[in-house]
Write a protein that holds these residues in place. Sequence first.
Motif, PDB file in Angstrom:
ATOM      1  N   GLY A   1     -31.622 -69.967  38.933  1.00 46.95           N
ATOM      2  CA  GLY A   1     -30.303 -69.381  39.149  1.00 46.95           C
ATOM      3  C   GLY A   1     -29.671 -68.927  37.842  1.00 46.95           C
ATOM      4  N   ASP A   2     -28.423 -69.369  37.607  1.00 54.17           N
ATOM      5  CA  ASP A   2     -27.700 -68.950  36.404  1.00 54.17           C
ATOM      6  C   ASP A   2     -27.839 -69.961  35.263  1.00 54.17           C
ATOM      7  OD1 ASP A   2     -26.201 -66.743  35.469  1.00 54.17           O
ATOM      8  OD2 ASP A   2     -24.388 -67.966  35.452  1.00 54.17           O
ATOM      9  N   LYS A   3     -28.718 -70.954  35.437  1.00 53.15           N
ATOM     10  CA  LYS A   3     -28.925 -71.949  34.380  1.00 53.15           C
ATOM     11  C   LYS A   3     -29.638 -71.337  33.175  1.00 53.15           C
ATOM     12  CE  LYS A   3     -29.296 -76.419  36.763  1.00 53.15           C
ATOM     13  NZ  LYS A   3     -30.215 -77.556  37.032  1.00 53.15           N
TER      14      LYS A   3
ATOM     15  N   CYS B   1     -21.510 -65.906  33.141  1.00 51.55           N
ATOM     16  CA  CYS B   1     -22.021 -65.658  34.489  1.00 51.55           C
ATOM     17  C   CYS B   1     -22.770 -64.340  34.491  1.00 51.55           C
ATOM     18  CB  CYS B   1     -20.877 -65.614  35.499  1.00 51.55           C
ATOM     19  SG  CYS B   1     -21.422 -65.303  37.189  1.00 51.55           S
ATOM     20  N   SER B   2     -24.013 -64.370  34.914  1.00 57.93           N
ATOM     21  CA  SER B   2     -24.804 -63.141  34.981  1.00 57.93           C
ATOM     22  C   SER B   2     -24.883 -62.696  36.433  1.00 57.93           C
ATOM     23  CB  SER B   2     -26.212 -63.359  34.414  1.00 57.93           C
ATOM     24  OG  SER B   2     -26.851 -64.410  35.088  1.00 57.93           O
ATOM     25  N   LEU B   3     -24.352 -61.533  36.714  1.00 56.37           N
ATOM     26  CA  LEU B   3     -24.343 -61.028  38.079  1.00 56.37           C
ATOM     27  C   LEU B   3     -25.747 -60.635  38.518  1.00 56.37           C
ATOM     28  CD1 LEU B   3     -21.133 -58.805  37.898  1.00 56.37           C
ATOM     29  CD2 LEU B   3     -21.337 -61.121  38.788  1.00 56.37           C
ATOM     30  N   GLY B   4     -26.060 -60.897  39.778  1.00 50.13           N
ATOM     31  CA  GLY B   4     -27.361 -60.519  40.309  1.00 50.13           C
ATOM     32  C   GLY B   4     -28.338 -61.674  40.298  1.00 50.13           C
ATOM     33  N   PRO B   5     -29.494 -61.504  40.949  1.00 49.05           N
ATOM     34  CA  PRO B   5     -30.510 -62.563  41.018  1.00 49.05           C
ATOM     35  C   PRO B   5     -31.186 -62.779  39.671  1.00 49.05           C
ATOM     36  CG  PRO B   5     -31.349 -60.532  41.971  1.00 49.05           C
ATOM     37  CD  PRO B   5     -29.901 -60.291  41.680  1.00 49.05           C
TER      38      PRO B   5
END
Length: 209
Positions: free
Chosen positions: A37-39, A130-134
């Motif tokens: 994920g965003d980790k 936060c990075s938008l998208g998968p």
Amino acid sequence: MSLSIGKALKWWKKGIQPNMKEINSAQDFVDSLLSAGDKLVIVDFFSPGCGGCRALHPKICQFAEMNPDVQFLQVNYEEHKSMCYSLNVHVLPFFRFYRGAHGRLCSFSCTNATIKKFKDALAKHTTDRCSLGPSKGLEERELVALASNKDLSFDYTPKPKPLPMPDLEEEEEIASEPALPANMEFTLLSTLNATQEAEEKLLLATSGR
């Protein structure tokens, strides 16, 4: 005595934290990056016979303990030489940082003597963001390289390249026929009428005979 030696932990398995995971295959590596994920994900490429890797391992475990929200992935070079070759990893110890839709953030080699490089990268990339998208994970060319490696059981279908957008101006020029000038149209019409009159006169003259 032999039983206790047999049960002795290998150095790269000592001090392992809950957020540290040893990679088992190319598919496991790709899936672990995508599922993070965003980790922030730190990939630690090491070799059991690498003195620098062994000396650095306790500090990496400390960093993992102090940063429970960071995922650490361990890749054993000796067990995954072919995969490391496809990923262009040839120097040990070696680290790569990944995060969400940003994909790879940085990559470098460091030892105990140059541990500041690791600390600086960790401080820089653990900041809240936060990075938008998968999750992006590996780059397209790396996935293709893994899939084309016959030593690995990894399948990947390259993403189709987007078709180039047509130039609207050129398309309009092709679709529309060039208009004739008004005087040219009048000339063609006059010529057509004159031809029809001549044919009618010839037909009348012939029938009159």
